[in-house]
Scaffold this motif. Structure first.
Motif: not given
Length: 122
Positions: A103-113
Motif C-alpha cells: 500500500x505504501x509503495x503505491x501511495x505515499x512511499x517508504x524509504x527513498x533514494x
C-alpha cells in the motif's frame, strides 16, 4: 532500513529511451516491495510504477502505461524502470522507494533514494 541509490537519468530527445536503476542495500532486498515515483517542477510527487517482492508488477500510472516497464533483479538487489517513447511531460526527478507494505509503495512511499533527473527535450 534499506538504502537506495538511483542512477541512469539524463537528457534525451522526445521519443527516446532511458533505463533507470535503483540499487538497494541494508536489510534483505527480497522482502521489500519496490516502486518508482517522480516529481516535476512545481508539482507533487506522483506514483509511476511498482513491483512486489516476488516480481509481480503491481501497476503503472495511466500516463506511462505501454511506455514504461518496471522489473527487478533480486540477485543484484536492483530494480529497473525502462522508459520508452519518452515525452517532454515525463521530465522530472525520478525516485525509487521500498517498503514491506505494498500500500505504501503505491501511495505515499517508504524509504527513498536521492532521485535521478530525467529531462526530455522536444
Amino acid at each position: 532500513q534499506v538504502q537506495l541509490v538511483e542512477s541512469g537519468g539524463g537528457l534525451v530527445q522526445a521519443g527516446g529511451s532511458l533505463r533507470l536503476s535503483c540499487v538497494a542495500s541494508g536489510r534483505t532486498f527480497g522482502s521489500y516491495h519496490m516502486g518508482w515515483f517522480r516529481q516535476a517542477p512545481g508539482k507533487e510527487r506522483e506514483f509511476v510504477a511498482a513491483i512486489t517482492w516476488s516480481g509481480i508488477i503491481m501497476g503503472y500510472a495511466d500516463s506511462v502505461k505501454g511506455r514504461f516497464t518496471i522489473s527487478r533483479d533480486s540477485a543484484k538487489n536492483t530494480v529497473y524502470l525502462q522508459m520508452n517513447s519518452l515525452k517532454p511531460e515525463d521530465t522530472a526527478v525520478y525516485y525509487c522507494t521500498a517498503d514491506s507494505s505494498w500500500t505504501k509503495v503505491t501511495s505515499t512511499g517508504g524509504s527513498w533514494g536521492q532521485g535521478t533527473q530525467v529531462t526530455v527535450s522536444s
